[in-house]
Structures are given as structure tokens and as C-alpha cells.
Design an enzyme around this catalytic site. Structure first.
Site, short mmCIF file in Angstrom:
data_model
loop_
_atom_site.label_atom_id
_atom_site.label_comp_id
_atom_site.label_asym_id
_atom_site.label_seq_id
_atom_site.Cartn_x
_atom_site.Cartn_y
_atom_site.Cartn_z
N CYS A 1 4.35 -0.87 3.54
CA CYS A 1 4.04 -2.05 4.37
C CYS A 1 5.04 -3.17 4.15
O CYS A 1 5.10 -4.11 4.92
CB CYS A 1 2.62 -2.54 4.13
SG CYS A 1 2.35 -3.12 2.45
N CYS B 1 -3.80 -2.72 -0.74
CA CYS B 1 -3.47 -4.12 -1.01
C CYS B 1 -4.04 -4.54 -2.36
O CYS B 1 -3.42 -5.31 -3.09
CB CYS B 1 -4.02 -5.02 0.09
SG CYS B 1 -3.78 -4.40 1.76
#
Ligand code: FES
Length: 143
Positions: free
Chosen positions: A33, A103
Site C-alpha cells: 500500500c 495497518c
């Protein structure tokens, strides 16, 4: 799809910023990402984390997990900070959507990288702590 706690920490991140001359600092990134997270730790002589700050260049969930992770390690000993895993961060936030779980992993890695830096500078061994990946841009190869 985001819990209230995630939204709260995203909108009002705690401990955002940096620490000058930190006892330990660590930067990690996710090659897929492209998000980057940096954690700064201020640790006293007794090994207690007196202050912690973060900078995250990334998605909202990465901001929320960094913020929650700083709250979880603040005031803790180095050993206790090792218990702040991505699972602990996830639980504290009442969960994240499956696509956003990585995350929270970044938050755990950032804490570990900062602790590693601290341990290196003080010639300490922190149980269970592994050396972080050296170059955050180097691991594009995985699956
Ligand atoms: Fe990668 Fe959130 S999308 S850290």
C-alpha cells in the site's frame, strides 16, 4: 464499517508528532500500500516509556492504529510494550475491516523497530524482539 473508536482515533489522533533526540525511533512501511509509519520513544533510565509520538504517512486505519498503539505503550515498561501486538491494538479499537488488518500490523512493527533502535543504542537485549527489516522499500517481492 469502521468502529467508533477507529473513527475517533482517526479524527483526533493522540500523540502525533515527533520527539527530539528520542531514546528509540523506528520507521516501517508496507510495500503493497506504500504506507509508512514512524514511532519515537522517550524511555527513562528505569526502562519506562515516558513519551511516545508517531508520524504516519498512510491510510486512516494506519493513523488510528498508530494513535491507539501510542496510547497503549505510554507509561509502560519496555517489556510491557512488547505485549502491544497488532491483536492488542485491534482489540483496543474494537476491530478493523479485514482488508485493513495489515495497518495494525504496521503499528506493531513500528513499536518493535523503535524498541530495537533503543536496545541497540543501550546494548540491551529485549526478550522476543527481532531485528526489523532494514530497508522499508526492499520487500516488494512477496506474494
Ligand atoms: Fe496500508 Fe492502511 S492501507 S497501512
Amino acid at each position: 464499517m469502521y468502529t467508533e473508536k477507529v473513527m475517533d482515533h482517526f479524527q483526533n489522533p493522540r500523540n502525533m508528532g515527533e520527539i527530539e533526540n528520542p531514546a528509540g525511533v523506528g520507521t516501517v512501511g508496507n510495500a503493497k500500500c506504500g504506507d509508512i509509519m514512524r514511532m519515537y520513544l522517550d524511555i527513562d533510565d528505569a526502562g519506562i516509556i515516558q513519551d511516545v509520538k508517531f508520524k504516519t504517512f498512510g491510510c486512516g486505519a494506519a493513523v488510528a492504529t498508530s494513535s491507539m498503539a501510542t496510547e497503549l505503550v505510554k507509561g509502560k515498561s519496555v517489556e510491557e510494550a512488547m505485549q502491544v501486538t497488532n491483536k492488542a491494538v485491534l482489540e483496543a479499537l474494537d476491530g478493523l475491516p479485514p482488508a485493513k488488518v495489515h495497518c495494525s500490523l504496521l503499528a506493531e512493527e513500528a513499536i518493535h523497530a523503535a524498541l530495537w533502535d533503543y536496545a541497540q543504542k543501550h546494548h540491551l537485549v529485549i526478550e522476543g524482539l527481532k531485528e526489523p527489516k532494514k530497508d522499508i522499500h526492499e520487500d516488494e517481492e512477496e506474494e
